[in-house]
Design an enzyme around this catalytic site. Structure first.
Site, PDB file in Angstrom:
ATOM      1  N   GLN A  40       1.997  -6.059  -3.224  1.00 31.07           N
ATOM      2  CA  GLN A  40       2.439  -6.531  -2.143  1.00 31.07           C
ATOM      3  C   GLN A  40       3.783  -5.327  -1.502  1.00 31.07           C
ATOM      4  O   GLN A  40       3.831  -4.482  -2.545  1.00 31.07           O
ATOM      5  CB  GLN A  40       2.432  -7.288  -1.263  1.00 31.07           C
ATOM      6  CG  GLN A  40       1.110  -8.142  -1.261  1.00 31.07           C
ATOM      7  CD  GLN A  40       0.838  -8.920  -2.587  1.00 31.07           C
ATOM      8  OE1 GLN A  40       1.471  -9.665  -3.344  1.00 31.07           O
ATOM      9  NE2 GLN A  40      -0.530  -8.359  -2.949  1.00 31.07           N
TER      10      GLN A  40
ATOM     11  N   ASP B  15       0.691  -0.861  -0.040  1.00 31.90           N
ATOM     12  CA  ASP B  15       0.375  -0.269  -0.301  1.00 31.90           C
ATOM     13  C   ASP B  15       1.148   1.313   0.205  1.00 31.90           C
ATOM     14  O   ASP B  15       0.696   2.831   0.812  1.00 31.90           O
ATOM     15  CB  ASP B  15      -0.876  -0.008   1.143  1.00 31.90           C
ATOM     16  CG  ASP B  15      -1.566  -1.035   0.834  1.00 31.90           C
ATOM     17  OD1 ASP B  15      -2.234  -1.533   0.077  1.00 31.90           O
ATOM     18  OD2 ASP B  15      -2.103  -1.643   2.337  1.00 31.90           O
TER      19      ASP B  15
ATOM     20  N   LYS C 154       1.797   2.730  -4.689  1.00 34.57           N
ATOM     21  CA  LYS C 154       2.256   1.547  -7.305  1.00 34.57           C
ATOM     22  C   LYS C 154       1.496   1.670  -7.598  1.00 34.57           C
ATOM     23  O   LYS C 154       1.779   2.138  -8.212  1.00 34.57           O
ATOM     24  CB  LYS C 154       1.986   0.140  -6.135  1.00 34.57           C
ATOM     25  CG  LYS C 154       3.507  -0.437  -4.524  1.00 34.57           C
ATOM     26  CD  LYS C 154       3.447  -2.170  -4.890  1.00 34.57           C
ATOM     27  CE  LYS C 154       2.717  -2.323  -4.625  1.00 34.57           C
ATOM     28  NZ  LYS C 154       1.531  -2.244  -3.044  1.00 34.57           N
TER      29      LYS C 154
ATOM     30  N   GLY D 223      -4.619  -4.001  -3.576  1.00 36.20           N
ATOM     31  CA  GLY D 223      -5.927  -2.963  -3.762  1.00 36.20           C
ATOM     32  C   GLY D 223      -4.662  -2.530  -4.433  1.00 36.20           C
ATOM     33  O   GLY D 223      -4.184  -1.032  -3.365  1.00 36.20           O
ATOM     34  N   HIS D 224      -4.511  -1.446  -5.615  1.00 41.46           N
ATOM     35  CA  HIS D 224      -4.029  -0.613  -6.109  1.00 41.46           C
ATOM     36  C   HIS D 224      -4.804   0.959  -6.674  1.00 41.46           C
ATOM     37  O   HIS D 224      -6.120   0.586  -7.365  1.00 41.46           O
ATOM     38  CB  HIS D 224      -2.891  -1.040  -7.780  1.00 41.46           C
ATOM     39  CG  HIS D 224      -2.029  -1.856  -6.893  1.00 41.46           C
ATOM     40  ND1 HIS D 224      -1.259  -2.633  -7.637  1.00 41.46           N
ATOM     41  CD2 HIS D 224      -2.209  -2.161  -5.788  1.00 41.46           C
ATOM     42  CE1 HIS D 224      -0.305  -3.462  -7.207  1.00 41.46           C
ATOM     43  NE2 HIS D 224      -1.063  -3.210  -5.607  1.00 41.46           N
TER      44      HIS D 224
HETATM   45  P1  GDP Z   1      -0.859   0.503  -3.214  1.00 41.01           P
HETATM   46  O1  GDP Z   1      -1.448  -0.970  -3.240  1.00 41.01           O
HETATM   47  O2  GDP Z   1       0.711   0.717  -3.269  1.00 41.01           O
HETATM   48  O3  GDP Z   1      -1.234   0.686  -5.023  1.00 41.01           O
HETATM   49  O4  GDP Z   1      -1.487   1.401  -2.615  1.00 41.01           O
HETATM   50  P2  GDP Z   1      -2.769   1.550  -1.945  1.00 41.01           P
HETATM   51  O5  GDP Z   1      -3.607   2.089  -2.904  1.00 41.01           O
HETATM   52  O6  GDP Z   1      -3.682   0.282  -1.588  1.00 41.01           O
HETATM   53  O7  GDP Z   1      -3.147   2.512  -0.967  1.00 41.01           O
HETATM   54  C1  GDP Z   1      -2.829   3.780  -0.718  1.00 41.01           C
HETATM   55  C2  GDP Z   1      -3.548   4.836  -0.474  1.00 41.01           C
HETATM   56  O8  GDP Z   1      -3.171   6.222  -0.613  1.00 41.01           O
HETATM   57  C3  GDP Z   1      -4.722   5.464  -2.148  1.00 41.01           C
HETATM   58  O9  GDP Z   1      -5.680   5.246  -0.674  1.00 41.01           O
HETATM   59  C4  GDP Z   1      -4.687   6.521  -2.527  1.00 41.01           C
HETATM   60  O10 GDP Z   1      -4.810   6.746  -3.365  1.00 41.01           O
HETATM   61  C5  GDP Z   1      -3.947   7.347  -1.397  1.00 41.01           C
HETATM   62  N1  GDP Z   1      -2.019   8.321  -2.121  1.00 41.01           N
HETATM   63  C6  GDP Z   1      -0.799   7.299  -2.799  1.00 41.01           C
HETATM   64  N2  GDP Z   1      -0.943   8.621  -2.852  1.00 41.01           N
HETATM   65  C7  GDP Z   1      -0.478   8.984  -1.837  1.00 41.01           C
HETATM   66  C8  GDP Z   1      -0.101  10.967  -1.771  1.00 41.01           C
HETATM   67  O11 GDP Z   1       0.860  11.437  -2.009  1.00 41.01           O
HETATM   68  N3  GDP Z   1      -0.374  11.367  -0.575  1.00 41.01           N
HETATM   69  C9  GDP Z   1      -1.992  10.666  -0.299  1.00 41.01           C
HETATM   70  N4  GDP Z   1      -2.325  11.491   0.687  1.00 41.01           N
HETATM   71  N5  GDP Z   1      -2.903  10.035   0.116  1.00 41.01           N
HETATM   72  C10 GDP Z   1      -1.883   9.344  -1.306  1.00 41.01           C
HETATM   73  P1  IMO Z   2      -0.911  -4.490  -2.397  1.00 38.71           P
HETATM   74  O1  IMO Z   2      -0.626  -4.639  -3.514  1.00 38.71           O
HETATM   75  C1  IMO Z   2      -0.388  -4.489   2.154  1.00 38.71           C
HETATM   76  C2  IMO Z   2      -1.486  -8.967   3.691  1.00 38.71           C
HETATM   77  C3  IMO Z   2      -2.321  -9.049   4.365  1.00 38.71           C
HETATM   78  C4  IMO Z   2      -1.814 -10.669   5.364  1.00 38.71           C
HETATM   79  C5  IMO Z   2      -0.877 -10.838   4.770  1.00 38.71           C
HETATM   80  C6  IMO Z   2      -0.969 -12.390   3.685  1.00 38.71           C
HETATM   81  O2  IMO Z   2      -2.097  -3.372  -2.463  1.00 38.71           O
HETATM   82  O3  IMO Z   2       0.356  -3.467  -1.740  1.00 38.71           O
HETATM   83  P2  IMO Z   2      -2.346 -12.353   1.580  1.00 38.71           P
HETATM   84  O4  IMO Z   2      -3.735 -12.586   1.281  1.00 38.71           O
HETATM   85  O5  IMO Z   2      -1.522 -12.281   0.502  1.00 38.71           O
HETATM   86  O6  IMO Z   2      -2.980 -14.126   2.463  1.00 38.71           O
HETATM   87  O7  IMO Z   2      -2.142 -11.972   3.298  1.00 38.71           O
HETATM   88  O8  IMO Z   2       0.053 -10.155   3.268  1.00 38.71           O
HETATM   89  N1  IMO Z   2      -1.302  -7.914   2.049  1.00 38.71           N
HETATM   90  C7  IMO Z   2      -1.272  -7.133   1.731  1.00 38.71           C
HETATM   91  N2  IMO Z   2      -0.815  -5.441   2.997  1.00 38.71           N
HETATM   92  N3  IMO Z   2      -0.848  -4.561   1.344  1.00 38.71           N
HETATM   93  C8  IMO Z   2      -0.982  -5.805   0.145  1.00 38.71           C
HETATM   94  O9  IMO Z   2      -1.391  -5.387  -1.379  1.00 38.71           O
HETATM   95  C9  IMO Z   2      -1.419  -6.612   0.246  1.00 38.71           C
HETATM   96  N4  IMO Z   2      -1.300  -7.988  -0.053  1.00 38.71           N
HETATM   97  C10 IMO Z   2      -1.475  -8.824   0.886  1.00 38.71           C
HETATM   98  O10 IMO Z   2      -2.950  -8.104   5.169  1.00 38.71           O
HETATM   99  O11 IMO Z   2      -1.392  -9.237   6.194  1.00 38.71           O
HETATM  100 MG    MG Z   3      -3.243  -1.952  -1.386  1.00 33.17          MG
END
Ligand code: GDP
Ligand code: IMO
Ligand code: MG
Length: 422
Positions: free
Chosen positions: A223, A12, A15, A39-40
């Site tokens: 991840q 998270d 990415k 979840g991207h």
């Molecule tokens: P990913 O899994 O690495 O793609 O990241 P996620 O989407 O799960 O989580 C990142 C969260 O932070 C999302 O809700 C994005 O919209 C948000 N986000 C990304 N970059 C920024 C930033 O620079 N500032 C803020 N406030 N939110 C951001």
């Molecule tokens: P993105 O790509 C954050 C965590 C889960 C759990 C562990 C194992 O959005 O960054 P799993 O479902 O793989 O058996 O879970 O890994 N986890 C993540 N945490 N971002 C993710 O993906 C994750 N994918 C798995 O919360 O602790």
């Molecule tokens: Mg994510």
């Protein structure tokens, strides 16, 4: 050459946002591991969109998106993802290709995930319950079903054998898991029908030819490094190699064909699910990060645990991945903190260490912090590096010096445009 974009923390990091920002410079965006546990999130033109299996280049006309052999695909979630994309009128058939060698998540894999977690009780991993672990277990156990199997008439017989075995295995866990397999199988079949509309490819060959033609390729990690099955905080990890080497095995890219390695990290740290997190905060500061950063899982909606930046862990991730450029996300969330803390070492068994020990359970580790000055300026409207407040520049310089890698992007908000290049 194939460039990599990898999360350096516990996932998270942002990415999805950065892949979307960078896609204009690439011809192919390819996922190489993980599955719908990811979840991207992408934000642009007032739209917020979350992708789980589909690469984050899908909104750009110039790039083809590939789901590589290292990915595990749940046809049910995949169908939902495609349904959610309908309103964008993307020509999916010509823009999204699926590796024949990618493994399929069956409904019973999800049930096994739930049974395994329930049986673990307090010691549970905190899995997203998407069936990731059981699917990779079948892959390495040489029992799995692959996308390419769907091109053969006998796939349903193969499915039946595996699903029956899984049902027996669920029984072994001796936990109460309620399910209606007929119902789950109905949606699974619908998902497969949708999946089969797409083009299945031998993705290693496709990527190889693309390289020969000089196409620019970006591999999108899922991840983060600390969730890597080998190098993460085992057993509280996911079931794939999330680090750079995973792109070689998950796409069929030779190690000497890896170009830039873009490492992405938050200006602080978050983690969702169980497991050690040395710099985790249980105070008002952590609460502020969670609230301002809107730290809730994009896949499960669970609140993310928050804490200060952990340089010991970040250095480790930079090292394991061979990161050549860094991107710092969510700098805007730290605006308003009078002082910031950065963990520069761990106190471990009476000693101060600067590497990640085998066992980083919180009872073994006390983080050693360096305190730096914070900034109060709202960053979310900034577009140029020159506008960044001096205290943030000092924070960046400090991190660059410690990590010995330049920070090329500072992200100041979730939108595509809230991105500062340095
Ligand atoms: P990913 O899994 O690495 O793609 O990241 P996620 O989407 O799960 O989580 C990142 C969260 O932070 C999302 O809700 C994005 O919209 C948000 N986000 C990304 N970059 C920024 C930033 O620079 N500032 C803020 N406030 N939110 C951001
Ligand atoms: P993105 O790509 C954050 C965590 C889960 C759990 C562990 C194992 O959005 O960054 P799993 O479902 O793989 O058996 O879970 O890994 N986890 C993540 N945490 N971002 C993710 O993906 C994750 N994918 C798995 O919360 O602790
Ligand atoms: Mg994510």
């Amino acid at each position: 050459m194939v460039d990599l974009l990898l999360g350096l923390q516990w996932g998270d990091e942002g990415k999805g946002k950065i892949v979307d920002v960078l896609t204009k410079d690439y011809d192919i965006i390819a996922r190489f591991q993980g599955g719908p546990n990811a979840g991207h999130t992408l934000e642009f033109d007032g739209i917020k969109h979350v992708l789980h299996t589909i690469p984050s280049g899908i909104f750009h006309k110039n790039a083809v998106n590939v789901v590589g052999n290292g990915v595990v695909i749940d046809p049910v979630i995949f169908k939902k993802e495609l349904d959610n994309l309908e309103k964008f009128e993307i020509d999916i058939i010509s823009k999204l290709f699926i590796s024949r060698k990618a493994h399929l998540i069956l409904p019973t894999h999800r049930l096994l995930d739930a049974a395994s977690e329930a049986a673990k009780g307090k010691a549970k991993i905190g899995s997203t319950l998407k069936g990731i672990g059981p699917t990779y277990m079948d892959k390495t156990g040489r029992n799995g079903m692959r996308v390419g199997d769907l091109e053969f008439d006998n796939w349903e017989a193969k499915y039946r054998i595996l699903a029956d075995k899984h049902e027996a295995m669920i029984g072994f866990y001796n936990v109460d898991i309620q399910y209606d397999l007929k119902e789950l199988e109905a949606e699974f079949h619908e998902g497969i029908a949708t999946l089969k509309q797409l083009r299945f490819i031998d993705s290693e060959e496709y990527i190889f030819q693309a390289q020969k033609e000089g196409k620019r390729i970006l591999a999108e990690g899922a991840q983060g490094s600390l969730l890597d099955i080998d190098f993460g905080t085992y057993p509280f990890v996911t079931s794939s190699n999330t680090t750079a080497a995973g792109a070689c095995t998950g796409l069929g890219v030779a190690p000497n064909k890896i170009g830039r390695v873009l490492g992405i990290f938050k200006a602080y740290t978050t983690r969702v699910g169980s497991g050690p997190f040395p710099t985790e905060l249980f105070d008002e500061d952590g609460e502020t990060m969670g609230r301002v950063g809107n730290e809730f899982g994009a896949t499960t909606g669970r609140p993310r645990r928050c804490g200060w930046l952990d340089l010991v862990a970040l250095k480790y991730a930079v090292q394991v991945n061979g990161v050549t450029e860094l991107m710092m996300m969510k700098a805007d969330v730290l605006s308003g903190f009078k002082n910031l803390k950065v963990c520069t070492a761990y106190k471990y068994k009476g000693e101060e260490i600067e590497h990640l020990p085998y066992n980083i359970e919180s009872e073994n580790i006390v983080p050693v912090y360096k305190e730096v000055k914070g900034w109060s300026k709202d960053l979310t409207k900034l577009t140029k590096a020159e506008e960044l407040p001096p205290a943030l520049n000092d924070y960046i310089s400090f991190l660059e010096k410690e990590l010995n890698v330049p920070i090329k992007i500072v992200s100041v908000g979730p939108d595509r445009l809230q991105t500062i290049h340095r």
